[in-house]
Design an enzyme around this catalytic site. Structure first.
Site, PDB file in Angstrom:
ATOM      1  N   ASP A  82       0.867  -1.296   0.124  1.00  0.00           N
ATOM      2  CA  ASP A  82      -0.071   0.008  -0.039  1.00  0.00           C
ATOM      3  C   ASP A  82       1.146   1.353   0.136  1.00  0.00           C
ATOM      4  O   ASP A  82       2.059   1.071   0.321  1.00  0.00           O
ATOM      5  CB  ASP A  82      -0.973   0.019   1.239  1.00  0.00           C
ATOM      6  CG  ASP A  82      -0.172  -0.020   2.467  1.00  0.00           C
ATOM      7  OD1 ASP A  82       0.749  -0.813   2.689  1.00  0.00           O
ATOM      8  OD2 ASP A  82      -0.555   0.828   3.415  1.00  0.00           O
ATOM      9  N   GLU A 145      -0.162  -1.105   5.659  1.00  0.00           N
ATOM     10  CA  GLU A 145       0.851  -0.201   6.619  1.00  0.00           C
ATOM     11  C   GLU A 145       0.755   1.039   6.858  1.00  0.00           C
ATOM     12  O   GLU A 145       1.080   1.558   7.853  1.00  0.00           O
ATOM     13  CB  GLU A 145       2.422  -0.769   6.075  1.00  0.00           C
ATOM     14  CG  GLU A 145       3.481  -0.590   6.960  1.00  0.00           C
ATOM     15  CD  GLU A 145       4.154   0.662   6.934  1.00  0.00           C
ATOM     16  OE1 GLU A 145       5.186   0.933   7.662  1.00  0.00           O
ATOM     17  OE2 GLU A 145       3.697   1.744   6.200  1.00  0.00           O
TER      18      GLU A 145
END
Length: 431
Positions: A82, A145
């Site tokens: 991400d 994250e």
């Protein structure tokens, strides 16, 4: 191995560019896709690439996936797919994966899609060379994250996290300690608000690069003083994005806007003093991991309340309760949105010492383990360390416009990570 690893450079760069072209910033959840379509697509693409190399893979409900190589005691390489939102001011398409001037441009090129792909190619290179690891290497790729670590929570619920490993998501030479992290919301009542609406920032861990207010009269002289300008029917400030762990590397647009309004609003003046003038002395707290940082990065105003989301990185030797106790002195409601305990590994332990030795051998530079304010997946491990990909003395573009990774660094990282993975997972040498 070095000469052989060079043969993977072109393919590796192409795979990084392909993955960068997927906007995997967090989006609204969809059925079976907890972080949106982009994150799920990036994870699928990454695992398909691994499968094409002959590795076994697992996808844990599009929260997180893993690539598996070898057998024995598990060892983790923790990456994430991400990214933070693109932000503004790019001169290259943030999701174009353009390769130009010896660089791969795009959001995630360095943080952390590039290193994730590089580590995957290292596993392929080791496998192709006949290396049989004495440990089960789990290359774990999360999809949340940047915005909450729900991916790691889900992994821990579905599988067993290895006790030891590293995360290629920070700086070289090797990081043994990371500050604690708090994301908080402060709700300031503004009885004298000189605007009817105000919004700024996109993520708590990204320095606010744009803030805008509406329903306020513009004062050109004051605007020039604080770097604020009329924009359509509103008043706006532009800044420069940076990672919230190093707010000094950015320029906070929210600060400009609040200081502009502080001259006509006691409420705005109070917020500016609390958050940017360090009225409580929070930034004076420090230890071997550095000083506390506080970065107010997202703001919104409605119904008489200005809500500010702030990112705090506190010294590893402190407890979050100590920080929250200090924040109570502000006298406004404070809500904890996200918290991560610090990382403090053994500086002279086997993991950190091995990574340090590999770095010194591969670069020819003497090195000392370091501590940082950034938070990596390394703290999800019982014995963890962060290891690259950023080299000392080089400019950092993570969470900034025109993020890139150079092809020279891709080449260097292929060598370094191959050597590190081999050294940490090979069996005892005989004879």
């Amino acid at each position: 191995m070095h000469r052989d690893i060079e043969s993977y450079l072109e393919a590796c760069a192409g795979s990084i560019a392909e993955l960068v072209r997927i906007d995997s910033s967090q989006a609204d959840p969809l059925p079976g896709k907890p972080f949106g379509e982009g994150a799920a697509q990036a994870l699928r693409r990454f695992l398909l690439l691994a499968e094409s190399f002959g590795f076994a893979t697992r996808n844990y409900d599009n929260y997180v996936g893993e690539v598996i190589f070898g057998s024995g005691e598990p060892f983790a390489i923790l990456c994430h797919l991400d990214v933070v939102p693109a932000g503004s001011g790019w001169t290259h398409d943030p999701f174009g994966g353009e390769i130009a001037d010896g660089k791969i441009y795009g959001r995630g090129a360095t943080d952390d899609k590039g290193p994730a792909v590089i580590c995957l190619y290292c596993l392929k290179a080791l496998k192709d060379a006949g290396f049989a690891p004495a440990r089960t290497i789990k290359l774990i790729a999360g999809c949340n994250e940047e915005t909450g670590w729900k991916c790691i929570e889900h992994y821990n619920a579905c599988a067993e996290m290895p006790k030891e490993g590293f995360s290629p998501d920070a700086d070289f030479p090797v990081i043994y300690a990371e500050k604690g992290i708090l994301h908080i919301r402060l709700d300031y009542p503004l009885a004298d608000a000189p605007f009817t609406a105000l919004r700024g920032g996109e993520r708590e861990n990204m320095v606010c690069d744009y803030a805008r207010a509406e329903g306020a009269a513009f004062d050109p002289a004051r605007g020039e003083k604080y770097g604020v300008a009329a924009e359509g029917d509103g008043i706006a400030a532009h800044g420069r994005a940076a990672h919230a762990s190093t707010p000094e590397a950015g320029e906070n647009a929210l600060e400009k806007l609040l200081r502009y309004f502080a001259e006509e609003s006691e409420g705005a003046a109070r917020v500016a003093a609390d958050l940017f003038d360090d009225r409580l002395g929070l930034r004076q707290l420090r230890d071997e991991t550095g000083s506390l940082t506080l970065s107010p990065d997202v703001a919104s105003y409605r119904e008489g309340v200005l809500s500010v989301l702030a990112d705090i990185r506190y010294p590893a030797s402190m407890r979050r309760e100590e920080i929250l106790g200090r924040l109570e002195e502000l006298g406004v409601p404070c809500t904890v949105l996200h918290a991560q305990a610090p990382l403090l590994s053994e500086k002279e332990g086997a993991l950190v010492s091995t990574l340090r030795r590999v770095y010194e051998q591969e670069t020819g530079q003497a090195a000392e383990p370091i501590a940082i304010g950034g938070g990596t997946y390394a703290r999800a491990l019982e014995r963890g360390a962060a290891f690259g990909p950023e080299f000392p003395g080089e400019p950092s573009t993570i969470h900034q416009k025109d993020e890139y990774i150079s092809l020279d660094n891709v080449r260097r990282l292929l060598r370094i990570y191959c050597a590190a993975i081999r050294a940490l997972t090979e069996g005892e040498k005989k004879g």
